[in-house]
Design a protein around this motif. Structure first.
Motif, PDB file in Angstrom:
ATOM      1  N   LEU A 185      38.515 -21.314  23.504  1.00 46.71           N
ATOM      2  CA  LEU A 185      37.189 -20.701  23.597  1.00 46.71           C
ATOM      3  C   LEU A 185      36.460 -21.157  24.871  1.00 46.71           C
ATOM      4  CD1 LEU A 185      35.341 -18.802  22.034  1.00 46.71           C
ATOM      5  CD2 LEU A 185      34.262 -20.819  21.050  1.00 46.71           C
TER       6      LEU A 185
ATOM      7  N   HIS B 184      25.016 -30.948  26.769  1.00 49.01           N
ATOM      8  CA  HIS B 184      26.134 -30.135  26.284  1.00 49.01           C
ATOM      9  C   HIS B 184      25.977 -28.679  26.730  1.00 49.01           C
ATOM     10  CE1 HIS B 184      29.664 -29.618  23.839  1.00 49.01           C
ATOM     11  NE2 HIS B 184      29.117 -28.569  23.237  1.00 49.01           N
TER      12      HIS B 184
ATOM     13  N   ALA C 207      32.380 -23.792  17.383  1.00 48.48           N
ATOM     14  CA  ALA C 207      33.233 -24.103  18.530  1.00 48.48           C
ATOM     15  C   ALA C 207      32.402 -24.598  19.709  1.00 48.48           C
ATOM     16  CB  ALA C 207      34.037 -22.866  18.922  1.00 48.48           C
ATOM     17  N   LEU C 208      31.259 -23.959  19.901  1.00 49.74           N
ATOM     18  CA  LEU C 208      30.395 -24.364  21.018  1.00 49.74           C
ATOM     19  C   LEU C 208      29.816 -25.761  20.795  1.00 49.74           C
ATOM     20  CD1 LEU C 208      28.466 -21.049  21.789  1.00 49.74           C
ATOM     21  CD2 LEU C 208      30.260 -22.091  23.153  1.00 49.74           C
ATOM     22  N   ARG C 209      29.622 -26.111  19.536  1.00 49.32           N
ATOM     23  CA  ARG C 209      29.004 -27.418  19.253  1.00 49.32           C
ATOM     24  C   ARG C 209      30.004 -28.574  19.323  1.00 49.32           C
ATOM     25  NH1 ARG C 209      25.344 -24.454  16.078  1.00 49.32           N
ATOM     26  NH2 ARG C 209      23.257 -24.808  16.927  1.00 49.32           N
ATOM     27  N   GLU C 210      31.238 -28.256  19.316  1.00 47.85           N
ATOM     28  CA  GLU C 210      32.225 -29.328  19.367  1.00 47.85           C
ATOM     29  C   GLU C 210      32.075 -30.132  20.652  1.00 47.85           C
ATOM     30  OE1 GLU C 210      35.917 -27.201  17.113  1.00 47.85           O
ATOM     31  OE2 GLU C 210      36.322 -28.912  18.433  1.00 47.85           O
ATOM     32  N   GLY C 211      32.102 -31.404  20.482  1.00 52.75           N
ATOM     33  CA  GLY C 211      32.054 -32.279  21.662  1.00 52.75           C
ATOM     34  C   GLY C 211      30.653 -32.688  22.061  1.00 52.75           C
ATOM     35  N   GLU C 212      29.648 -32.155  21.375  1.00 53.73           N
ATOM     36  CA  GLU C 212      28.279 -32.538  21.744  1.00 53.73           C
ATOM     37  C   GLU C 212      27.952 -33.911  21.155  1.00 53.73           C
ATOM     38  OE1 GLU C 212      25.156 -30.174  20.211  1.00 53.73           O
ATOM     39  OE2 GLU C 212      25.756 -30.398  18.130  1.00 53.73           O
ATOM     40  N   GLY C 213      26.865 -34.479  21.603  1.00 54.60           N
ATOM     41  CA  GLY C 213      26.429 -35.764  21.047  1.00 54.60           C
ATOM     42  C   GLY C 213      26.346 -36.876  22.070  1.00 54.60           C
TER      43      GLY C 213
ATOM     44  N   TRP D 120      37.600 -14.315  14.968  1.00 56.24           N
ATOM     45  CA  TRP D 120      36.564 -15.297  14.660  1.00 56.24           C
ATOM     46  C   TRP D 120      35.230 -14.585  14.520  1.00 56.24           C
ATOM     47  CZ3 TRP D 120      33.171 -14.906  18.634  1.00 56.24           C
ATOM     48  CH2 TRP D 120      33.689 -14.448  19.858  1.00 56.24           C
ATOM     49  N   ASP D 121      34.332 -15.212  13.827  1.00 56.35           N
ATOM     50  CA  ASP D 121      32.997 -14.631  13.690  1.00 56.35           C
ATOM     51  C   ASP D 121      31.993 -15.507  14.437  1.00 56.35           C
ATOM     52  OD1 ASP D 121      32.691 -16.861  12.182  1.00 56.35           O
ATOM     53  OD2 ASP D 121      32.762 -15.818  10.248  1.00 56.35           O
ATOM     54  N   GLU D 122      30.705 -15.119  14.321  1.00 60.39           N
ATOM     55  CA  GLU D 122      29.659 -15.832  15.088  1.00 60.39           C
ATOM     56  C   GLU D 122      29.521 -17.284  14.650  1.00 60.39           C
ATOM     57  OE1 GLU D 122      26.021 -13.693  15.102  1.00 60.39           O
ATOM     58  OE2 GLU D 122      26.873 -11.966  16.130  1.00 60.39           O
TER      59      GLU D 122
ATOM     60  N   ALA E 119      20.915 -34.878  24.709  1.00 60.05           N
ATOM     61  CA  ALA E 119      22.303 -34.586  24.348  1.00 60.05           C
ATOM     62  C   ALA E 119      22.548 -33.082  24.271  1.00 60.05           C
ATOM     63  CB  ALA E 119      22.616 -35.241  23.008  1.00 60.05           C
TER      64      ALA E 119
ATOM     65  N   ARG F 266      39.127 -24.661  20.246  1.00 63.31           N
ATOM     66  CA  ARG F 266      37.964 -25.029  21.069  1.00 63.31           C
ATOM     67  C   ARG F 266      38.333 -24.940  22.550  1.00 63.31           C
ATOM     68  NH1 ARG F 266      36.250 -31.176  21.119  1.00 63.31           N
ATOM     69  NH2 ARG F 266      35.604 -31.269  23.266  1.00 63.31           N
TER      70      ARG F 266
ATOM     71  N   ASP G 120      34.105 -36.086  24.978  1.00 67.97           N
ATOM     72  CA  ASP G 120      34.137 -37.216  24.051  1.00 67.97           C
ATOM     73  C   ASP G 120      35.418 -38.034  24.151  1.00 67.97           C
ATOM     74  OD1 ASP G 120      35.814 -35.335  23.133  1.00 67.97           O
ATOM     75  OD2 ASP G 120      34.663 -34.883  21.312  1.00 67.97           O
TER      76      ASP G 120
ATOM     77  N   TYR H 289      24.059 -18.780  20.872  1.00 73.37           N
ATOM     78  CA  TYR H 289      24.937 -19.351  19.851  1.00 73.37           C
ATOM     79  C   TYR H 289      25.052 -20.875  19.914  1.00 73.37           C
ATOM     80  CZ  TYR H 289      26.029 -14.503  19.147  1.00 73.37           C
ATOM     81  OH  TYR H 289      25.905 -13.166  18.879  1.00 73.37           O
ATOM     82  N   TYR H 290      24.611 -21.454  20.988  1.00 74.05           N
ATOM     83  CA  TYR H 290      24.575 -22.923  20.990  1.00 74.05           C
ATOM     84  C   TYR H 290      23.142 -23.424  20.803  1.00 74.05           C
ATOM     85  CZ  TYR H 290      24.703 -27.779  22.261  1.00 74.05           C
ATOM     86  OH  TYR H 290      24.539 -29.136  22.222  1.00 74.05           O
TER      87      TYR H 290
ATOM     88  N   MET I  76      44.317 -13.763  16.472  1.00 80.22           N
ATOM     89  CA  MET I  76      43.279 -14.686  16.053  1.00 80.22           C
ATOM     90  C   MET I  76      41.925 -13.998  16.106  1.00 80.22           C
ATOM     91  SD  MET I  76      42.192 -18.186  17.855  1.00 80.22           S
ATOM     92  CE  MET I  76      40.709 -19.011  17.351  1.00 80.22           C
TER      93      MET I  76
ATOM     94  N   GLU J  83      31.873 -19.221  13.599  1.00 79.52           N
ATOM     95  CA  GLU J  83      32.952 -19.985  14.225  1.00 79.52           C
ATOM     96  C   GLU J  83      32.660 -20.222  15.715  1.00 79.52           C
ATOM     97  OE1 GLU J  83      36.843 -18.749  11.578  1.00 79.52           O
ATOM     98  OE2 GLU J  83      36.076 -17.377  13.122  1.00 79.52           O
ATOM     99  N   LEU J  84      32.063 -19.220  16.299  1.00 84.91           N
ATOM    100  CA  LEU J  84      31.682 -19.378  17.712  1.00 84.91           C
ATOM    101  C   LEU J  84      30.665 -20.505  17.860  1.00 84.91           C
ATOM    102  CD1 LEU J  84      31.687 -18.451  20.660  1.00 84.91           C
ATOM    103  CD2 LEU J  84      29.940 -16.761  20.057  1.00 84.91           C
ATOM    104  N   ARG J  85      29.675 -20.526  16.987  1.00 82.50           N
ATOM    105  CA  ARG J  85      28.662 -21.597  17.039  1.00 82.50           C
ATOM    106  C   ARG J  85      29.324 -22.961  16.855  1.00 82.50           C
ATOM    107  NH1 ARG J  85      23.519 -19.223  16.470  1.00 82.50           N
ATOM    108  NH2 ARG J  85      23.616 -17.149  15.563  1.00 82.50           N
TER     109      ARG J  85
END
Lengths: 270, 161
Positions: free
Chosen positions: B100, B20, A11-17, A3-5, B16, B97, B89, B119-120, A1, A7-9
């Protein structure tokens, strides 16, 4: 597997909010601020209370020092009654190394005194050991009781050893209120012959109690701090000259009556 | 006088993201919340005396996390498997994910901070260097090392699967 940057960004943003409650944070901040203020206030109160307690204890110690002295005399078989309360430093050792009132080894001028040898001056050097000129006078004398006239030891010498130097601390207030501690008004140091003469004069005063009533002359007290020829410090001697018929002198055990205060010492109380 | 309205707006706007970031930095849901709460309380107490609240909050976040990881009772050791933790969530994390996140948690605190900031939070190398109070060159090398480790670990993980 791989990934590039990007995809990393992602992935890191998943779950935020998930949002935060600003009100909760504000409440926490206010509580923390309140705790901080409370700590500061408590610390300030502690400092003030400690200062007040320290001052109170100091004042009580100063006022009660004489009472402890009287108790000590009583424990030694001496009867502290008969003479009444007197301001004295008779058993209170003063601090040394400082000065108060008038300074130095300035001699007293010779003063004639009926039936007694006058206090004479001398500039002779004091031998080795402690020097009374370094004695610091307390701001106020302590309160002690003069021993009874016929108590055991009341006719003993006022000074237990030959005197090399003396420092006289003078206190005076014209107020006639109960336990008003008179303030320090002057200080004088005598050495060699002058010191010996004053000590002899005090010791030579009458050992007979006088019961006559005399006019009040204000609360006039002297404390004589003496140093022996061997350099030791002798018990302080109290001179109570509050009436006009002569002073009562005591070291807490021995007592003398009707001592005539030399003019040079009286001047220290003016 | 503290401008509470402005602070509330700041939290609404950035809370938020900071939460995170804190979760990514700590690798733990609850510890992330604790961390952001501590940092925002600090920001509240200094509100009106700080020029750039967001930068201050980010810096406090990474500093507090790096400091806490130095303490013995919070000391982190690389482990074979991450402890289970609640998901932010409530949804099942995707495989990538999840993988990672596991790998990110295996980085040391400083490397993790660089990756999260770059990156974030989308900070430049200069901004990340200023936030972490380290030279730009160190940020570059740390970031490069962290990415290399992530790639190696991810490749090894993929090969194992």
């Amino acid at each position: 597997m791989t990934w590039d940057e990007a995809e990393l960004r992602a992935a890191l943003r998943e779950g935020e909010g998930e949002r935060l409650s600003a009100g909760h944070i504000v409440a926490l901040g206010q509580a923390r601020q309140q705790r901080r203020h409370d700590r500061l206030r408590n610390a300030a109160v502690a400092v003030v209370v400690t200062g007040l307690l320290g001052g109170g204890v100091g004042a009580l110690t100063q006022l009660n020092g004489g009472s402890e002295s009287a108790g000590s005399a009583s424990a030694n078989g001496k009867n502290p009654a008969a003479g009444g309360d007197t301001y004295a430093g008779a058993v209170q050792e003063p601090a040394h190394g400082g000065v108060g009132g008038s300074e130095g080894s300035q001699p007293l001028a010779p003063v004639p005194s009926p039936g007694q040898q006058a206090v004479t001056s001398s500039t002779g050097a004091v031998g080795s050991g402690l020097d009374s000129s370094r004695t610091r006078c307390p701001k106020h004398p302590s309160v002690v009781r003069t021993p009874a006239p016929n108590a055991s030891g009341s006719t003993d010498p006022l000074f237990a050893a030959p005197v090399a130097s003396v420092t006289v601390c003078a206190y005076y207030t014209k107020l006639a209120q109960g336990l008003v501690a008179p303030p320090l008004t002057g200080r004088r140091t005598l050495v060699a012959a002058g010191a010996r003469t004053l000590a002899a004069s005090l010791d030579a005063a009458s050992t007979r109690f006088r019961a006559d009533l005399c006019p009040f002359a204000g609360v006039r007290t002297f404390i004589v701090y003496a140093t022996s020829t061997s350099g030791g410090r002798l018990s302080p001697v109290l001179v109570d000259a509050s009436d006009r018929c002569g002073a009562t002198v005591t070291n807490g055990t021995a007592v003398r009556y009707a001592w005539q205060v030399p003019t040079a010492l009286e001047d220290l109380t003016r | 006088m503290r401008d509470e309205t402005a602070f509330r707006a700041f939290v609404e706007e950035n809370g938020a993201t900071l939460l995170h970031a804190a979760r990514l930095l700590t690798g733990d849901h609850q510890r992330g919340e604790d961390l952001v709460q501590t940092v925002l309380t600090k920001v509240y107490l200094k509100w009106g005396r700080i020029d750039a609240p967001l930068a201050y909050a980010r810096r406090s976040l990474v500093t507090a996390q790096i400091d806490s990881s130095r303490r013995r009772w919070w000391g982190e050791r690389p482990t074979e498997t991450l402890p289970e933790h609640a998901d932010a969530d409530g949804l099942a994390p995707s495989e990538d994910r999840d993988q990672l996140r596991r790998l990110l948690a295996g980085l040391n605190p400083r490397e993790r901070a660089v990756v999260v900031l770059r990156y974030y939070c989308d900070l430049s190398e200069q901004e990340a260097a200023a936030t972490l109070d380290m030279p730009v060159g160190t940020v570059k090398s740390t970031c490069s090392r962290a990415l290399a480790r992530l790639r190696v670990e991810l490749t090894a993980g993929g090969a194992a699967q």
